[in-house]
Scaffold this active site. Structure first.
Site, PDB file in Angstrom:
ATOM      1  N   LEU A  63      57.322  34.029  41.068  1.00 60.09           N
ATOM      2  CA  LEU A  63      56.329  34.371  40.040  1.00 60.09           C
ATOM      3  C   LEU A  63      55.235  33.327  39.900  1.00 60.09           C
ATOM      4  CD1 LEU A  63      59.403  35.062  38.462  1.00 60.09           C
ATOM      5  CD2 LEU A  63      57.751  36.431  37.202  1.00 60.09           C
ATOM      6  N   THR A 112      47.072  28.251  45.414  1.00 55.42           N
ATOM      7  CA  THR A 112      48.417  28.485  44.860  1.00 55.42           C
ATOM      8  C   THR A 112      48.966  29.851  45.275  1.00 55.42           C
ATOM      9  OG1 THR A 112      48.323  26.982  42.983  1.00 55.42           O
ATOM     10  CG2 THR A 112      49.670  28.938  42.691  1.00 55.42           C
ATOM     11  N   THR A 124      51.047  42.247  40.919  1.00 62.41           N
ATOM     12  CA  THR A 124      50.296  42.910  39.849  1.00 62.41           C
ATOM     13  C   THR A 124      49.696  44.245  40.301  1.00 62.41           C
ATOM     14  OG1 THR A 124      48.224  42.713  38.588  1.00 62.41           O
ATOM     15  CG2 THR A 124      48.351  41.424  40.568  1.00 62.41           C
ATOM     16  N   ASP A 125      49.447  45.129  39.358  1.00 61.39           N
ATOM     17  CA  ASP A 125      48.770  46.395  39.687  1.00 61.39           C
ATOM     18  C   ASP A 125      47.300  46.177  40.022  1.00 61.39           C
ATOM     19  OD1 ASP A 125      47.823  45.786  37.146  1.00 61.39           O
ATOM     20  OD2 ASP A 125      48.222  47.749  36.272  1.00 61.39           O
ATOM     21  N   GLU A 126      46.788  44.968  39.732  1.00 63.64           N
ATOM     22  CA  GLU A 126      45.354  44.724  39.953  1.00 63.64           C
ATOM     23  C   GLU A 126      44.992  44.731  41.436  1.00 63.64           C
ATOM     24  OE1 GLU A 126      43.643  41.750  37.366  1.00 63.64           O
ATOM     25  OE2 GLU A 126      45.202  42.046  35.868  1.00 63.64           O
ATOM     26  N   TYR A 130      41.295  36.691  41.585  1.00 64.56           N
ATOM     27  CA  TYR A 130      42.733  36.716  41.243  1.00 64.56           C
ATOM     28  C   TYR A 130      43.444  37.836  41.985  1.00 64.56           C
ATOM     29  CZ  TYR A 130      46.908  38.128  38.659  1.00 64.56           C
ATOM     30  OH  TYR A 130      48.181  38.538  38.341  1.00 64.56           O
ATOM     31  N   LYS A 152      46.368  37.806  44.987  1.00 67.46           N
ATOM     32  CA  LYS A 152      47.691  38.455  44.869  1.00 67.46           C
ATOM     33  C   LYS A 152      47.869  39.504  45.978  1.00 67.46           C
ATOM     34  CE  LYS A 152      50.463  37.940  42.093  1.00 67.46           C
ATOM     35  NZ  LYS A 152      51.589  36.960  41.954  1.00 67.46           N
ATOM     36  N   ASN A 173      40.579  48.655  25.223  1.00 68.39           N
ATOM     37  CA  ASN A 173      40.644  47.352  24.540  1.00 68.39           C
ATOM     38  C   ASN A 173      40.290  47.492  23.066  1.00 68.39           C
ATOM     39  OD1 ASN A 173      41.317  46.179  26.956  1.00 68.39           O
ATOM     40  ND2 ASN A 173      39.239  45.475  27.421  1.00 68.39           N
ATOM     41  N   ARG A 177      32.747  40.573  31.478  1.00 68.79           N
ATOM     42  CA  ARG A 177      33.342  39.840  32.603  1.00 68.79           C
ATOM     43  C   ARG A 177      32.678  40.316  33.897  1.00 68.79           C
ATOM     44  NH1 ARG A 177      39.702  40.663  33.086  1.00 68.79           N
ATOM     45  NH2 ARG A 177      39.808  38.846  31.751  1.00 68.79           N
TER      46      ARG A 177
END
Ligand code: NAD
Ligand code: TYD
Length: 350
Positions: free
Chosen positions: A82, A101, A131-133, A156, A160, A255, A287
């Site tokens: 993780l 990382t 992640t689903d991203e 990010y 991943k 959101n 963003r």
């Protein structure tokens, strides 16, 4: 006795996974490897730190020599990985930290695992928590399934996606037994207050503005963190090796709707007149590259492994708010020092 390495166990989700495994499986030796970055906090695990089947190792997955050495020393039968840089906004400011990382760190773990077992992988497992991203963004309709093509849109999610690809490639090339799970947005106790829900709880508590990015109509599928930990336990023990499982709460919120619900609940908890906290909402600059909608189809894990989310959103949100209100020491520790600088830099120009 089975030696299990959990990386990133001092972070938000990792600490819930460590707690579940240490308590539920006394026959396993659980090793928690964590670099204790800003997001890692051993206070998350004070309730298990003295248990005989738990060992904490401070170290960085970027450090190849150190990683090889601990694999030789402890001969991990399984890895639940993780450890990661996990916040999209930070990845926009400093992508390389994520590549180092999330991509290189994962490669170091895969190589150490492969070299340790030298092809004798019986009863071994490398489990990557993702992640689903990685699937990119959805429009108004549709859901991510395990076969949705990868289309990551932020540094990010790209990092991943790259680490997911490496895990599958090692499975294909070296017969390394693996599982991957791709989960939707988590919430719950111990989440670092840079992510939406804990940040907004903290800001409401301290009377600060609630910075809503863009039009606030971005949609996320929220899952309570202990439901994710239970799903990881399920995949770890019952998943078919070499398979991917999507994990999600079937719980989509824009959101803005989520923030309004949070504000209403916080007014009650803080004894403030109805409609007080909602006035803190401030629309700020969006963003960069903001993904419009994420939503998971969790049919595969529900039907094949019999996992399903247990916590309702109402109850999970109540528990989360209560935890933050009752753990002001934790919040104060993690929001002192470097956090202040982060907050000013991240939100000053929005
Ligand atoms: P987090 O940021 O709270 O915790 C990450 C942990 O990893 C921290 O304890 C940190 O100290 C450690 N770490 C970071 N870099 C390290 C390094 N180089 N070496 C060793 N340890 C290091 O993250 P989280 O939200 O708990 O997410 C955990 C994992 O789950 C991540 O891989 C993330 O991509 C994935 N995930 C998160 C979510 C979510 O909603 N938070 C959803 C799906 C998947
Ligand atoms: P976040 O918790 O960062 O998770 P992710 O980007 O990985 O989904 O953000 C959740 C949603 O909330 C996302 O659409 C961005 C939005 N958001 C804000 O509007 N304001 C904020 O200050 C933050 C941190 C997030």
């Amino acid at each position: 006795m089975k030696n299990i390495l959990i990386t990133g166990g001092a972070g938000f989700i990792g600490s819930h996974v460590v707690r579940l495994f240490v308590n539920q499986y006394p026959q396993y030796e659980i090793f928690n490897l964590d670099a204790l970055t800003y997001a890692g906090n051993l206070e998350n695990l004070t309730d298990v730190e003295n248990l005989p089947n738990y060992t904490f190792i401070k170290g960085d997955i970027k450090d190849i020599q150190f990683i090889n050495q601990i694999f030789e020393q402890h001969r991990f039968d399984a890895v639940i990985h993780l450890a990661a840089e996990s916040h999209v906004d930070r990845s926009i400011v400093d992508p390389n930290a994520f590549i180092e990382t999330n991509v290189l760190g994962t490669a170091n773990l895969l190589n150490a695992f492969r070299h340790l077992w030298k092809g004798n992988f019986e009863d071994k497992l490398f489990y990557h928590v993702s992640t689903d991203e990685v699937y990119g963004a959805l429009g108004k309709t549709g859901l991510f399934t395990e076969t949705t093509p990868y289309d990551p849109q932020s540094p990010y999610s790209a990092s991943k996606a790259a680490s997911d690809h490496l895990v599958r490639a090692y499975g294909n090339t070296y017969d390394l037994p693996f599982n991957i799970s791709n989960c939707s947005n988590n919430y719950g106790p111990n989440q670092f207050p840079e992510k939406l829900i804990p940040l907004f709880i903290h800001n409401i508590q301290t009377g600060k503005n609630l910075p809503v990015y863009g039009d606030g109509q971005y949609t996320r599928d929220w899952l309570y963190v202990t439901d994710h930990a239970k799903a990881i336990d399920t995949v770890f023990h019952n998943g078919k090796r070499g398979e991917t499982y999507n994990i999600g709460g079937l719980n989509e919120w824009t959101n803005l709707d989520l923030i309004k619900l949070l504000c209403a609940k916080m007014d009650v908890k803080l004894g403030k007149p109805e409609g007080t906290s909602v006035q803190l909402i401030t629309y700020v600059k969006d963003r960069a590259g903001h993904d419009r909608r994420y939503a998971i189809d969790n049919t595969k894990i529900q039907t094949e492994l019999r996992w399903k989310p247990e916590m309702t959103f109402e109850e999970g949100l109540e528990k989360t708010i209560d935890w933050y209100l009752q753990n002001s020491d934790w919040l104060e520790h993690v929001t002192s020092g470097a956090y202040q600088k982060y907050y000013v830099e991240m939100y000053a120009h929005r």
